[in-house]
Design a protein around this motif. Structure first.
Motif, PDB file in Angstrom:
ATOM      1  N   LEU A 127       0.889  -1.356  -0.017  1.00 52.39           N
ATOM      2  CA  LEU A 127      -0.022  -0.058   0.112  1.00 52.39           C
ATOM      3  C   LEU A 127       0.823   1.195  -0.058  1.00 52.39           C
ATOM      4  O   LEU A 127       0.467   2.134  -0.731  1.00 52.39           O
ATOM      5  CB  LEU A 127      -0.737   0.091   1.301  1.00 52.39           C
ATOM      6  CG  LEU A 127      -2.255  -0.902   1.163  1.00 52.39           C
ATOM      7  CD1 LEU A 127      -2.836  -0.907   2.573  1.00 52.39           C
ATOM      8  CD2 LEU A 127      -3.238  -0.149   0.012  1.00 52.39           C
ATOM      9  N   GLU A 128       2.063   1.176   0.762  1.00 52.80           N
ATOM     10  CA  GLU A 128       2.679   2.596   0.702  1.00 52.80           C
ATOM     11  C   GLU A 128       3.974   2.524  -0.181  1.00 52.80           C
ATOM     12  O   GLU A 128       4.954   3.137  -0.294  1.00 52.80           O
ATOM     13  CB  GLU A 128       3.480   2.487   2.218  1.00 52.80           C
ATOM     14  CG  GLU A 128       2.365   2.977   3.179  1.00 52.80           C
ATOM     15  CD  GLU A 128       1.738   4.336   2.949  1.00 52.80           C
ATOM     16  OE1 GLU A 128       2.264   5.217   2.467  1.00 52.80           O
ATOM     17  OE2 GLU A 128       0.486   4.546   3.355  1.00 52.80           O
ATOM     18  N   SER A 129       3.818   1.157  -0.985  1.00 54.79           N
ATOM     19  CA  SER A 129       4.942   1.015  -2.218  1.00 54.79           C
ATOM     20  C   SER A 129       6.472   1.045  -1.585  1.00 54.79           C
ATOM     21  O   SER A 129       7.171   1.848  -2.055  1.00 54.79           O
ATOM     22  CB  SER A 129       4.702   2.114  -3.078  1.00 54.79           C
ATOM     23  OG  SER A 129       5.370   1.425  -4.409  1.00 54.79           O
ATOM     24  N   ILE A 130       6.545   0.110  -0.628  1.00 55.95           N
ATOM     25  CA  ILE A 130       8.075   0.109  -0.250  1.00 55.95           C
ATOM     26  C   ILE A 130       8.245  -1.281  -0.094  1.00 55.95           C
ATOM     27  O   ILE A 130       7.578  -2.223  -0.023  1.00 55.95           O
ATOM     28  CB  ILE A 130       8.106   0.930   1.279  1.00 55.95           C
ATOM     29  CG1 ILE A 130       7.021   0.255   2.292  1.00 55.95           C
ATOM     30  CG2 ILE A 130       7.952   2.204   0.955  1.00 55.95           C
ATOM     31  CD1 ILE A 130       7.390   0.548   3.628  1.00 55.95           C
ATOM     32  N   PRO A 131       9.772  -1.766   0.150  1.00 58.26           N
ATOM     33  CA  PRO A 131      10.014  -3.145   0.355  1.00 58.26           C
ATOM     34  C   PRO A 131       9.735  -3.585   1.650  1.00 58.26           C
ATOM     35  O   PRO A 131       9.330  -2.888   2.608  1.00 58.26           O
ATOM     36  CB  PRO A 131      11.553  -3.087   0.190  1.00 58.26           C
ATOM     37  CG  PRO A 131      11.896  -1.810  -0.460  1.00 58.26           C
ATOM     38  CD  PRO A 131      10.859  -0.937  -0.077  1.00 58.26           C
ATOM     39  N   GLN A 147       4.021   4.757  10.501  1.00 53.37           N
ATOM     40  CA  GLN A 147       3.021   5.028   9.326  1.00 53.37           C
ATOM     41  C   GLN A 147       2.771   6.274   9.034  1.00 53.37           C
ATOM     42  O   GLN A 147       2.794   6.333   7.777  1.00 53.37           O
ATOM     43  CB  GLN A 147       1.517   4.302   9.943  1.00 53.37           C
ATOM     44  CG  GLN A 147       0.350   3.964   9.109  1.00 53.37           C
ATOM     45  CD  GLN A 147       0.657   3.015   7.832  1.00 53.37           C
ATOM     46  OE1 GLN A 147       1.642   2.213   8.020  1.00 53.37           O
ATOM     47  NE2 GLN A 147       0.484   3.448   6.727  1.00 53.37           N
ATOM     48  N   ALA A 148       2.406   7.322   9.599  1.00 58.28           N
ATOM     49  CA  ALA A 148       2.377   8.642   9.283  1.00 58.28           C
ATOM     50  C   ALA A 148       3.792   9.158   8.857  1.00 58.28           C
ATOM     51  O   ALA A 148       3.512   9.919   7.592  1.00 58.28           O
ATOM     52  CB  ALA A 148       2.228   9.402  10.550  1.00 58.28           C
ATOM     53  N   GLU A 149       4.834   8.549   9.045  1.00 57.90           N
ATOM     54  CA  GLU A 149       6.221   9.180   8.329  1.00 57.90           C
ATOM     55  C   GLU A 149       6.252   8.676   7.034  1.00 57.90           C
ATOM     56  O   GLU A 149       6.441   9.385   6.027  1.00 57.90           O
ATOM     57  CB  GLU A 149       7.270   8.470   9.369  1.00 57.90           C
ATOM     58  CG  GLU A 149       8.816   9.334   8.778  1.00 57.90           C
ATOM     59  CD  GLU A 149       8.841  11.018   9.036  1.00 57.90           C
ATOM     60  OE1 GLU A 149       9.698  11.583   8.395  1.00 57.90           O
ATOM     61  OE2 GLU A 149       7.829  11.504   9.658  1.00 57.90           O
ATOM     62  N   ILE A 150       6.060   7.414   6.449  1.00 62.90           N
ATOM     63  CA  ILE A 150       6.209   6.798   5.303  1.00 62.90           C
ATOM     64  C   ILE A 150       5.229   7.713   4.371  1.00 62.90           C
ATOM     65  O   ILE A 150       5.491   7.631   3.458  1.00 62.90           O
ATOM     66  CB  ILE A 150       6.129   5.061   5.467  1.00 62.90           C
ATOM     67  CG1 ILE A 150       6.533   4.762   3.910  1.00 62.90           C
ATOM     68  CG2 ILE A 150       5.063   4.552   5.692  1.00 62.90           C
ATOM     69  CD1 ILE A 150       8.106   5.187   3.580  1.00 62.90           C
ATOM     70  N   GLN A 151       3.996   7.785   5.137  1.00 61.04           N
ATOM     71  CA  GLN A 151       2.927   8.279   4.222  1.00 61.04           C
ATOM     72  C   GLN A 151       3.309   9.689   3.806  1.00 61.04           C
ATOM     73  O   GLN A 151       3.538  10.333   2.843  1.00 61.04           O
ATOM     74  CB  GLN A 151       1.492   8.527   4.765  1.00 61.04           C
ATOM     75  CG  GLN A 151       0.926   7.184   5.057  1.00 61.04           C
ATOM     76  CD  GLN A 151      -0.575   7.317   5.640  1.00 61.04           C
ATOM     77  OE1 GLN A 151      -0.795   8.443   6.271  1.00 61.04           O
ATOM     78  NE2 GLN A 151      -1.337   5.991   6.200  1.00 61.04           N
ATOM     79  N   LEU A 317      13.245  10.608   0.855  1.00 65.22           N
ATOM     80  CA  LEU A 317      12.486   9.636  -0.259  1.00 65.22           C
ATOM     81  C   LEU A 317      11.695  10.821  -0.920  1.00 65.22           C
ATOM     82  O   LEU A 317      11.129  10.088  -2.253  1.00 65.22           O
ATOM     83  CB  LEU A 317      11.897   8.625   0.603  1.00 65.22           C
ATOM     84  CG  LEU A 317      12.547   7.664   0.953  1.00 65.22           C
ATOM     85  CD1 LEU A 317      11.581   6.445   1.801  1.00 65.22           C
ATOM     86  CD2 LEU A 317      13.539   6.911   0.150  1.00 65.22           C
ATOM     87  N   ARG A 318      11.092  11.674  -0.457  1.00 62.71           N
ATOM     88  CA  ARG A 318      10.253  12.375  -1.312  1.00 62.71           C
ATOM     89  C   ARG A 318      10.912  13.002  -2.753  1.00 62.71           C
ATOM     90  O   ARG A 318      10.133  13.096  -3.525  1.00 62.71           O
ATOM     91  CB  ARG A 318       9.720  13.674  -0.641  1.00 62.71           C
ATOM     92  CG  ARG A 318       8.882  13.635   0.558  1.00 62.71           C
ATOM     93  CD  ARG A 318       8.478  14.911   1.313  1.00 62.71           C
ATOM     94  NE  ARG A 318       7.622  14.769   2.291  1.00 62.71           N
ATOM     95  CZ  ARG A 318       6.924  15.758   2.850  1.00 62.71           C
ATOM     96  NH1 ARG A 318       7.399  16.877   2.406  1.00 62.71           N
ATOM     97  NH2 ARG A 318       5.903  15.600   3.607  1.00 62.71           N
ATOM     98  N   ARG A 319      12.077  13.377  -2.390  1.00 65.90           N
ATOM     99  CA  ARG A 319      12.833  13.917  -3.664  1.00 65.90           C
ATOM    100  C   ARG A 319      13.636  12.781  -4.439  1.00 65.90           C
ATOM    101  O   ARG A 319      14.118  13.147  -5.518  1.00 65.90           O
ATOM    102  CB  ARG A 319      13.612  14.995  -3.390  1.00 65.90           C
ATOM    103  CG  ARG A 319      14.804  15.074  -2.324  1.00 65.90           C
ATOM    104  CD  ARG A 319      15.431  16.317  -1.978  1.00 65.90           C
ATOM    105  NE  ARG A 319      14.600  16.942  -1.125  1.00 65.90           N
ATOM    106  CZ  ARG A 319      13.650  18.066  -1.320  1.00 65.90           C
ATOM    107  NH1 ARG A 319      13.836  18.375  -2.842  1.00 65.90           N
ATOM    108  NH2 ARG A 319      12.786  18.550  -0.607  1.00 65.90           N
ATOM    109  N   ASN A 320      13.848  11.827  -3.721  1.00 65.97           N
ATOM    110  CA  ASN A 320      14.820  10.798  -4.295  1.00 65.97           C
ATOM    111  C   ASN A 320      13.932   9.318  -4.014  1.00 65.97           C
ATOM    112  O   ASN A 320      14.464   8.517  -3.399  1.00 65.97           O
ATOM    113  CB  ASN A 320      16.081  10.531  -3.819  1.00 65.97           C
ATOM    114  CG  ASN A 320      16.889  11.888  -3.626  1.00 65.97           C
ATOM    115  OD1 ASN A 320      16.879  12.488  -4.917  1.00 65.97           O
ATOM    116  ND2 ASN A 320      17.677  12.203  -2.869  1.00 65.97           N
ATOM    117  N   PRO A 321      12.749   9.195  -4.730  1.00 67.53           N
ATOM    118  CA  PRO A 321      12.146   8.044  -4.470  1.00 67.53           C
ATOM    119  C   PRO A 321      12.560   6.571  -4.969  1.00 67.53           C
ATOM    120  O   PRO A 321      12.304   5.414  -4.470  1.00 67.53           O
ATOM    121  CB  PRO A 321      10.660   8.173  -5.140  1.00 67.53           C
ATOM    122  CG  PRO A 321      11.176   9.190  -6.377  1.00 67.53           C
ATOM    123  CD  PRO A 321      12.038   9.935  -5.723  1.00 67.53           C
TER     124      PRO A 321
END
Length: 410
Positions: A127-131, A147-151, A317-321
């Motif tokens: 759902l959060e598109s992470i490994p 949870q809030a941080e990865i979102q 991760l926002r700028r380097n996904p």
């Protein structure tokens, strides 16, 4: 209308007519990132250069779509009927609530099937598109904050400028950019920052070419400020990279004293030199780290020391996904070893009574406060004491995740 993401991303593209050649540009970029392991920013730069006939809107579409597909790659591949690039793009396009043209390339896609598959999805990592391993580490280290941080880290980063106070003021630059149609706003607590109201390419603006600003996230701007530099000091930026924080330090020092920018990569220091020239910084001195002798020669020579150490980059991760697809538990463990090695050796360059900042763009305690604690408990750290530490989470600041610790050498 099917819309899966929490926010309607890139509404300016929702009314845009899709073109075969721009979608192929996205495909080309994704192939270079995922099949050839190249870095997203360099891939997009090269992709846009490959077709100079693309207009500004097309170029923006390719860059933003590529970044967002990289960001949501795991979720898109899970929902898509196949790993064919047309299916993947079409799935992404439908996920935002857009309609697909009746092309044969999209004939396998069914919006309702995609929606049904999404609604039955329970795995938080998909759902959060992470490994999966990142979900485990995040929960283990951040607990209920994870949870809030990865979102927050899955949202698109804002473009933040750092005003070069050697050449202008924030108010003057704000007005100058507004006259060029670039609207910005001020954020409390970041004295040198201007945030763009809309994403756009500011590197072509005359103000950038004149060295009136650099692009630097607001959280990153806190690092140089934490070092509490004064004009006339001798400051070492020991992991300088391309020199962004060195330039900020020079501005805070009013271009008086010395900023020694050190790195193990000569090409990064060459970049830093060019930026210093554009910024009007004359106290900048690049120094290549050729081994332990370089560090020993500078023993107890600095009033201030910045250790902006290599890290996982999980705070940006926002700028380097694409970072999350290149990392592994092993690579994070390896970078943690490097961090501690630097903490054990580089502080020797600081004078007694001097101050040091240890900083990362990570949100993991194992790279941050636990590293500082380990250093302070070691033989090398016995002369130091922690003055203050700042933990910046994206969910609280709205900017990148960072850690900044200020220490005093007794």
């Amino acid at each position: 209308m099917l819309r899966i993401f929490r926010l309607p991303l890139h509404r300016e593209f929702s009314r845009m007519k899709l073109h075969n050649n721009t979608i192929r540009g996205v495909h080309q970029a994704l192939d270079a990132i995922f099949e050839q392991g190249q870095y997203a920013d360099k891939v997009i730069e090269r992709t846009l250069k490959s077709n100079p006939k693309w207009g500004a809107r097309d170029r923006s579409f390719i860059a933003e779509t590529t970044y967002e597909m990289v960001r949501w790659w795991r979720l898109i591949t899970y929902l898509s009927p196949s790993n064919d690039y047309w299916d993947l793009f079409g799935t992404y396009w439908l996920m935002q609530g857009n309609a697909l043209p009746p092309w044969e390339e999209f004939e396998r896609l069914n919006a309702e099937k995609i929606k049904g598959k999404f609604e039955s999805l329970k795995n938080p990592a998909i759902l959060e598109s992470i490994p999966d391993w990142l979900e485990e580490i995040g929960k283990k280290e951040l607990g209920e904050l994870w949870q809030a941080e990865i979102q927050s880290l899955n949202e698109e980063a804002e473009v933040v400028l750092r005003v070069n106070t050697l050449k202008t003021t924030r108010e003057r630059l704000k007005n100058q950019l507004a006259a060029d149609g670039i609207q910005t706003y001020i954020v409390k607590g970041y004295p040198d920052a201007l945030v763009l109201e809309e994403r756009q390419n500011v590197f072509r603006n005359p103000a950038f070419k004149e060295g009136l600003f650099e692009v630097q996230d607001a959280s990153s701007q806190l690092v140089a400020a934490a070092l509490a530099v004064e004009p006339g000091m001798r400051v070492i930026d020991a992991c300088a990279g391309a020199g962004g924080k060195s330039l900020h330090l020079a501005a805070l020092m009013e271009n008086k004293g010395k900023v020694i920018s050190m790195d193990v990569e000569e090409w990064k220091l060459q970049q830093a030199k060019l930026r210093a020239r554009r910024n009007g910084v004359s106290i900048f001195e690049p120094k290549l780290i050729e081994g332990s002798k370089t560090i020993k020669r500078l023993k107890e020579s600095a009033d201030r020391l910045l250790l902006d150490v290599p890290c996982s980059g999980l705070g940006v991760l926002r700028r380097n996904p694409d970072t999350k697809w290149k990392l592994s538990p092993e690579s994070i463990e390896k970078v943690q070893q490097t961090q501690q090695e630097l903490l054990q050796t580089y502080p020797s360059m600081l004078k007694p009574g001097g101050q040091m900042v240890y900083a990362t763009c990570s949100i993991l305690p194992s790279e941050n406060e636990l590293q500082v604690k380990k250093f302070l408990e070691s033989e090398a750290g016995k002369e130091f004491q922690l003055i203050e530490e700042t933990k910046v989470l994206a969910q609280e600041s709205g900017f990148d995740g960072f850690y900044i610790a200020r220490l005093l050498k007794k």
